[in-house]
Each structure stands twice: as structure tokens, then as C-alpha cells.
Write an enzyme that holds these catalytic residues in place. Structure first.
Site, PDB file in Angstrom:
ATOM      1  N   LYS A  77      20.615  34.213  21.284  1.00 16.94           N
ATOM      2  CA  LYS A  77      19.718  35.700  20.901  1.00 16.94           C
ATOM      3  C   LYS A  77      18.385  35.241  21.427  1.00 16.94           C
ATOM      4  O   LYS A  77      17.993  34.146  21.870  1.00 16.94           O
ATOM      5  CB  LYS A  77      19.639  35.786  19.454  1.00 16.94           C
ATOM      6  CG  LYS A  77      19.404  37.253  18.920  1.00 16.94           C
ATOM      7  CD  LYS A  77      20.453  38.099  19.113  1.00 16.94           C
ATOM      8  CE  LYS A  77      20.220  39.491  18.526  1.00 16.94           C
ATOM      9  NZ  LYS A  77      21.482  40.292  18.711  1.00 16.94           N
TER      10      LYS A  77
ATOM     11  N   GLY B  87      18.169  53.719   7.596  1.00 18.70           N
ATOM     12  CA  GLY B  87      17.778  53.643   9.128  1.00 18.70           C
ATOM     13  C   GLY B  87      18.440  54.481  10.043  1.00 18.70           C
ATOM     14  O   GLY B  87      19.714  54.491  10.155  1.00 18.70           O
TER      15      GLY B  87
ATOM     16  N   ASN C 205      19.587  54.932  16.666  1.00 18.48           N
ATOM     17  CA  ASN C 205      20.580  55.268  17.578  1.00 18.48           C
ATOM     18  C   ASN C 205      22.088  55.068  16.942  1.00 18.48           C
ATOM     19  O   ASN C 205      22.781  56.026  16.895  1.00 18.48           O
ATOM     20  CB  ASN C 205      20.611  54.572  18.796  1.00 18.48           C
ATOM     21  CG  ASN C 205      19.802  55.132  20.011  1.00 18.48           C
ATOM     22  OD1 ASN C 205      19.272  56.177  19.733  1.00 18.48           O
ATOM     23  ND2 ASN C 205      19.169  54.112  20.875  1.00 18.48           N
ATOM     24  N   VAL C 206      21.982  53.818  16.239  1.00 17.51           N
ATOM     25  CA  VAL C 206      23.374  53.499  15.515  1.00 17.51           C
ATOM     26  C   VAL C 206      23.344  54.233  14.269  1.00 17.51           C
ATOM     27  O   VAL C 206      24.665  54.835  13.935  1.00 17.51           O
ATOM     28  CB  VAL C 206      23.401  51.956  15.307  1.00 17.51           C
ATOM     29  CG1 VAL C 206      24.668  51.508  14.524  1.00 17.51           C
ATOM     30  CG2 VAL C 206      23.523  51.203  16.613  1.00 17.51           C
TER      31      VAL C 206
END
Length: 354
Positions: A80, A180, A183-184
């Protein structure tokens, strides 16, 4: 920062700190494991309260990527990266190109992709300086925005949790909170809305909340009221650590299953508390593996139909974890860790025998 001790706690292989004075790039790349293959994980650009917080974030995200790829059956390790800065005001082409040079200097041990604060266009700029990047636009040989695949995998995971916990084959009649609306989160809602559900939404962006209210008939929930809501399913799809000491006693959901990374602030403690509260937790790195499955397939011959078939295995992967959790009487996140470590250790043993 006691970096080496932090690395040793979870057996990270490598941590690199980068700074470029000209562009003011400040970045950290963490490689947790390359046992199963090169480490792959997205790059997150955001402001942190301290460099220590940035290091903590990148280390645990890298470990999660190792376990995510192992359980998904991918020939990848976990890594990451974080760029410390405001993605709206500090991001420049020059900064991203310099970041690409730093990635390239690692010789393929780390492959990057997009994460919070980054997008497909940013990956294109990084690619000017390195080939160790995925999540590219279709005209550059990639598959474009992976959020559709991540959201579909999360949807599969929710169906799996509902089957195990509530013994239902669909979501009809259930109340679901999506926190939230990026996009997802928005694409996940499109899948959820195929069922007759009572949808609640929460986001710091009032315009996105309004869009959901008008498009899906959702009920808006203020951030302060999220953790007191009486609903069947809580889907965290933004920042992590929303299950923490301040929120966990307030939770009254049947299921927690969302696309966010690192949902549990204190991994072992909060996982065990959820288990004792009889709240079924879908381990984040298992349920949100759709994105890494998608970009992994970019490294070879990409076929969208095959990708979605692979992502559908998230349903069975989670169901196996839920069953094993019940059988062993231990938290689901501990079961998933043990499963990932078993896969990695079996690979090590196979190499030794060869």
C-alpha cells in the site's frame, strides 16, 4: 517513529519513505509480503494529523492487502502507499510523475492502483514513469474505474451475510444503511435497490445525500445518528475505524458488511466485541476484494465476464468464514486471518519441498 518495531509486529518486509523537495512529495510505500507474488495495493492521498498516523494507516492497509489477495486466490502479495497531502490542492502532474519514479525504483516489488484521493487519470500520469501501475483507462490497456466491481463484490458479500444470519435469499423487507456515497457506495446502492428495502444513507456531502433521496427514495441520516440507527445492515463505504470505542456499544445492527477498509479501529478487541454482541461482521478485506480481483486481471488477458465470475466467489468465501466462526466460536475476522495465513504458509512449505 519506532518504524522497525511497528514493521516487526506484523512481519512487514519493507517500508520506504520518499520526499521530493521540488514537488513537496511526501510518500510512504509499505510492502507487507511478496510470498505469493509482487505486492499490489492502491495509493491513498490524504492529509494526516501526523506522519505517525500515515505510517500506521499504510502498514495496516498493506497487511490487509496480503490477506485479501490470499483469500481471493490471487498470485499477489500485499502493499500500500500513501501520499501525504490534500488531493484537491496539492496534487500536480509533476508530483505524480515523481511518485511514479519512486515506485519504479522498487523494481516491481510494489504495483500501485487508485485509492482514496486518487483516480484513473492519476494512474495514467504515474504510468509515464513506471509500468508498475494498474487501474488504468481502457484506452491504455486497463479496465477503467474498478468501483463497479468492488461494489458488486460487496453486494455478493451482503447477500452471503444475509443468507447466513437471517436465512434469506434476498434483501426484501430489510433496512440497510450505506455510509459513504462515493463511487463504490453509489454503485452498491444501485445493486441494493433491486430489492424491496428500506434504504438509509449518510455522507458529509449533502448533494450526494440529496441525489440518493431523489433517485432511490432513501432516508438521510446525520453522521451523529448513524451508530444509533435501528437497522438490519450497516454498510460502511468510506473511511475506516468507524467501529471504535465510542461507537461499538451503540451499534444495534444484525450485520456489518461494507466496502470500507479497516472498519475495526482495534482489530482484535472490536472484532471480539461484535462477536459477543451477536453482530455478524463480514471481514473487510474479504468482502471488498472485488477491486483487487479486477486490477489483478489487468495484468493478463482481461475478460470482464470472467472477472465478475471470480468476484462472485466472495459469497462462498464469506459463507465459509461465517460457518467456521460459528463452529470454532471465534470472531469472523480472526477466522479470516487464520485462513489467509494458512494459504501463505502452505505456499511457503510447497516451495521448501520443491
Amino acid at each position: 517513529m519506532d518504524v522497525l518495531n511497528q514493521m516487526q509486529l506484523d512481519n512487514h518486509e519493507q517500508v520506504n519513505f520518499f520526499h521530493d523537495p521540488k514537488t513537496n512529495l511526501k510518500a510512504i510505500i509499505a510492502i507487507h509480503s511478496t510470498e505469493l507474488g509482487p505486492s499490489l495495493g492502491g495509493c491513498r492521498m490524504m492529509e494526516y494529523e501526523s506522519e505517525q498516523n500515515a505510517l500506521f494507516d499504510v502498514l495496516r492497509l498493506a497487511k490487509g492487502m496480503t490477506y485479501k489477495s490470499a483469500i481471493a486466490g490471487l498470485k499477489l502479495g500485499g502493499g500500500k502507499s500513501v501520499i501525504i497531502g490534500n488531493s484537491k490542492t496539492n496534487k500536480t502532474d509533476e508530483l505524480l510523475e515523481k511518485f511514479g519514479e519512486f515506485i519504479d525504483s522498487l523494481g516491481g516489488r510494489y504495483i500501485t492502483a487508485e485509492d482514496m484521493g486518487m483516480n484513473v487519470k492519476d494512474m495514467e500520469i504515474i504510468k509515464r514513469k513506471t509500468n508498475h501501475v494498474t487501474g488504468l483507462a481502457k484506452d491504455l490497456g486497463g479496465s477503467g474505474d474498478p468501483s463497479e466491481v468492488t461494489s458488486y463484490g460487496t453486494y455478493m458479500g451482503i447477500l452471503s451475510a444475509v443468507k447466513f444470519k437471517l436465512n434469506k435469499d434476498n434483501l426484501d423487507g430489510l433496512s440497510i444503511l450505506v455510509q459513504g456515497l462515493g463511487n463504490v457506495g453509489m454503485k452498491l446502492i444501485a445493486y441494493l435497490a433491486k430489492h424491496d428495502i428500506n434504504l438509509f444513507v449518510s455522507d458529509i456531502d449533502a448533494d450526494k445525500v440529496s441525489d440518493c433521496v431523489s433517485s432511490f427514495g432513501a432516508t438521510p441520516i446525520a453522521e451523529k445518528d448513524v451508530y444509533d440507527l435501528d437497522a438490519n445492515i450497516y454498510c460502511p463505504c468510506a473511511v475506516g475505524a468507524t467501529v471504535n470505542d465510542k461507537t461499538i456499544d451503540r451499534l444495534n445492527f444484525d450485520i456489518i458488511a461494507g466496502a470500507a477498509n479497516n472498519v475495526l479501529e482495534n482489530y482484535e478487541k472490536h472484532g471480539n466485541i461484535l462477536f459477543r454482541k451477536n453482530i455478524l461482521y463480514a471481514p473487510d478485506y474479504v468482502i471488498n476484494a472485488g477491486g483487487v480481483i479486477n486490477i489483478y486481471n489487468e495484468l493478463g488477458e482481461y475478460n470482464k465476464i470472467d472477472v465478475f465470475k471470480q468476484v462472485e466467489k466472495i459469497y462462498d468465501n464469506l459463507l465459509n468464514i461465517f460457518v467456521e466462526s460459528e463452529k470454532q466460536n471465534i470472531a469472523t475476522n480472526i477466522v479470516s486471518d487464520l485462513l489467509a495465513e494458512k494459504i501463505i504458509n502452505e505456499h511457503k512449505n510447497d516451495k521448501i519441498r520443491i
